[in-house]
Every structure is written in C-alpha cells, then in structure tokens.
Design an enzyme around this catalytic site. Sequence first.
Site, PDB file in Angstrom:
ATOM      1  N   GLU A  52     -38.063  23.490 -48.860  1.00 55.31           N
ATOM      2  CA  GLU A  52     -37.291  24.819 -49.022  1.00 55.31           C
ATOM      3  C   GLU A  52     -38.422  25.965 -49.543  1.00 55.31           C
ATOM      4  OE1 GLU A  52     -33.310  26.461 -51.083  1.00 55.31           O
ATOM      5  OE2 GLU A  52     -34.539  24.488 -52.038  1.00 55.31           O
ATOM      6  N   LYS A 125     -28.445  28.335 -44.966  1.00 55.52           N
ATOM      7  CA  LYS A 125     -27.886  27.715 -45.966  1.00 55.52           C
ATOM      8  C   LYS A 125     -26.280  28.190 -46.441  1.00 55.52           C
ATOM      9  CE  LYS A 125     -29.230  26.128 -50.852  1.00 55.52           C
ATOM     10  NZ  LYS A 125     -30.376  26.144 -51.720  1.00 55.52           N
ATOM     11  N   CYS A 175     -31.464  21.981 -49.354  1.00 55.06           N
ATOM     12  CA  CYS A 175     -31.213  21.650 -50.757  1.00 55.06           C
ATOM     13  C   CYS A 175     -29.678  21.510 -51.212  1.00 55.06           C
ATOM     14  CB  CYS A 175     -31.766  22.696 -51.574  1.00 55.06           C
ATOM     15  SG  CYS A 175     -32.216  22.241 -53.504  1.00 55.06           S
TER      16      CYS A 175
END
Length: 309
Positions: A52, A125, A175
Amino acid sequence: MNSSAVKLSLVQMRWRGNHSDTMAAATELVEQAAESVDPAARQGGHVICLQELFATCYPCQAEDHRMFDLAESIPGKTTDALAELARRLEVVIVCPLFEKRAAGVYHNSVVVLDADGSIAGMYRKMHIPDDPLYYEKFYFAPGDVARRDIDVPRDRPNGFNIITTRYAKLGVGICWDQWYPEAARLFALAGADILLYPTAIGWIDEEKDEYGAGQLDAWMTSMRAHAIANGIFLGAPNRVGIEGQVEFWGNSFIVSPRGEILSRGDDHSDQVITADCQLAEMDVVRTHWPFLRDRRVDAYSDITRRFID
C-alpha cells in the site's frame, strides 16, 4: 487468462525517504522477483504486487495538508516507470499509489499494469479508516460504488469489480478492505482467481507488548478466512520499517484456497515472497467445500442494512 498456473510475488519493503530511492529499490525487487522464474519453464504468468502507498511514506499519521503534495495523477511518473518495467519483464505489476484524481479529490488507489505495460484496471479503496495514526478520512475519498448500468472503461475503477490481466483475474482491495468479508465475497463472485490486499499495518510502540501478537494473528486469520470461505488464492504484501510512531510488521503472506500459508515474510526485511498458484485447484476446493453452491442468496437481503433493529 491463458494459463492455469500463476507465479505470485509480493514485494515487502521499507520506504527509502524519497520517491526516487524508493522507486529504485522497488524496481530492483520487482526484477529480483521476475528473475526467480525461468521463462522457459514457466507454465503460466507472473503477477507481482507492491505494498500500500509504496512510493511514499505512510502519510496519514497526522492531519497534515503538506502530505497532499505526495499525491500524483494516474497515469503519472510512477505508473509510467512501472509500465515500462512490466512490459520489459512481461509481468503484471500491481501498483498502489496516493492518487490525485482532481483538485481536492484524493484516493488511496491501485493501478494494475498488464504484461504489455498497459493499464488493465484500477481500484480505489472503499473502506477508509480513521484510527489513531491512521487518519485516512482526512486524505482519501472512498472509491465509487459499482455501476452495472453503464460500460465502465477498462482503466477506470468500478466498485469491487475484478481486473482482468493476461495471466489471471484479480480482485484487489487495499488494507482496511481486508477486514470485510463482503468485499472478498463480491470479488470472488465476480470471478477473481486471486485476491490481493496491499497493506500498511503495524504496531504502535505502547501497544505492542500487550496486544501486538494478537493484532498480527487477527490480521492473518481474517484474510485466511476469506481464502477458505471463497476457495481462492490470496496475497497480502505489507510494509516494513519504522515510520513516525508506527513499526510496520511485514509478515507478507500468500495462502491457498484452503487457507494454507504457502509463503510468508519476516517482520523487518526487504523481501520478495513468492508462491505458485495452480488456478485449477480452486475448482477442486470449491467442489469439496461447496460454500458457494450452498449460499442462500434468497435470504441475505438484510446484509445491505446498517443494523437490524
């Protein structure tokens, strides 16, 4: 996807203090990953996933407007450099970035570069945390919800849709997305062969002694469960090194559709973590553990509610 065998590599590394040195280190590790495979013996392809926000420091430990200067457009200098690398090595590179989409609109994003250097797809994300030292809501807008009523260009993100590359269909989260079984399920139902979760997670010094082992175990257990529940391969590359008040714990890992750990990194080293993914194994697992067959899709409408009062 022309092959039933894919070599998956995860790049685990520390930030080098600036973009150019970090890119040089990442390039060397990607080349190292590619050189580990004999092209003459390779049955399928090679997918290499970076961690990330790999090209910058982790910017979200404080609400600091200066950190927006780290963001870049897509395509941009990082994707251009890695696209040439992907083309030269004939590998797929999964490239997570701090994206400037427009004035005042920023995302925590992933670009998937196909083996010919083209952009195979993007993901922004969807789940954005706001925890101590992880103040991501200050920086990042969440990704857009999937649109099924229009044709979305190949290089534009679209919810939890898969990204089709020369070697495999990828479901790429980032994540915090890794804690949500709904996201993993949607990627799997859309036809992903491999789930990828580039990550920046670590220990806070004052918590490590009491909670550190449990935090790491929970992180791995959550994603192993996604692999098992969906009968799918999964890889999670994580940062290493100390940045500010966070010690990123590495432990990047790849698991099979049965949840078996195929390869795992340590908690401090720059490493390439690699495993063979025999994609035909997914059908074997799913027919022996037929979780997808036995889903009661007619009974799950309440899953879209915030809470069932």
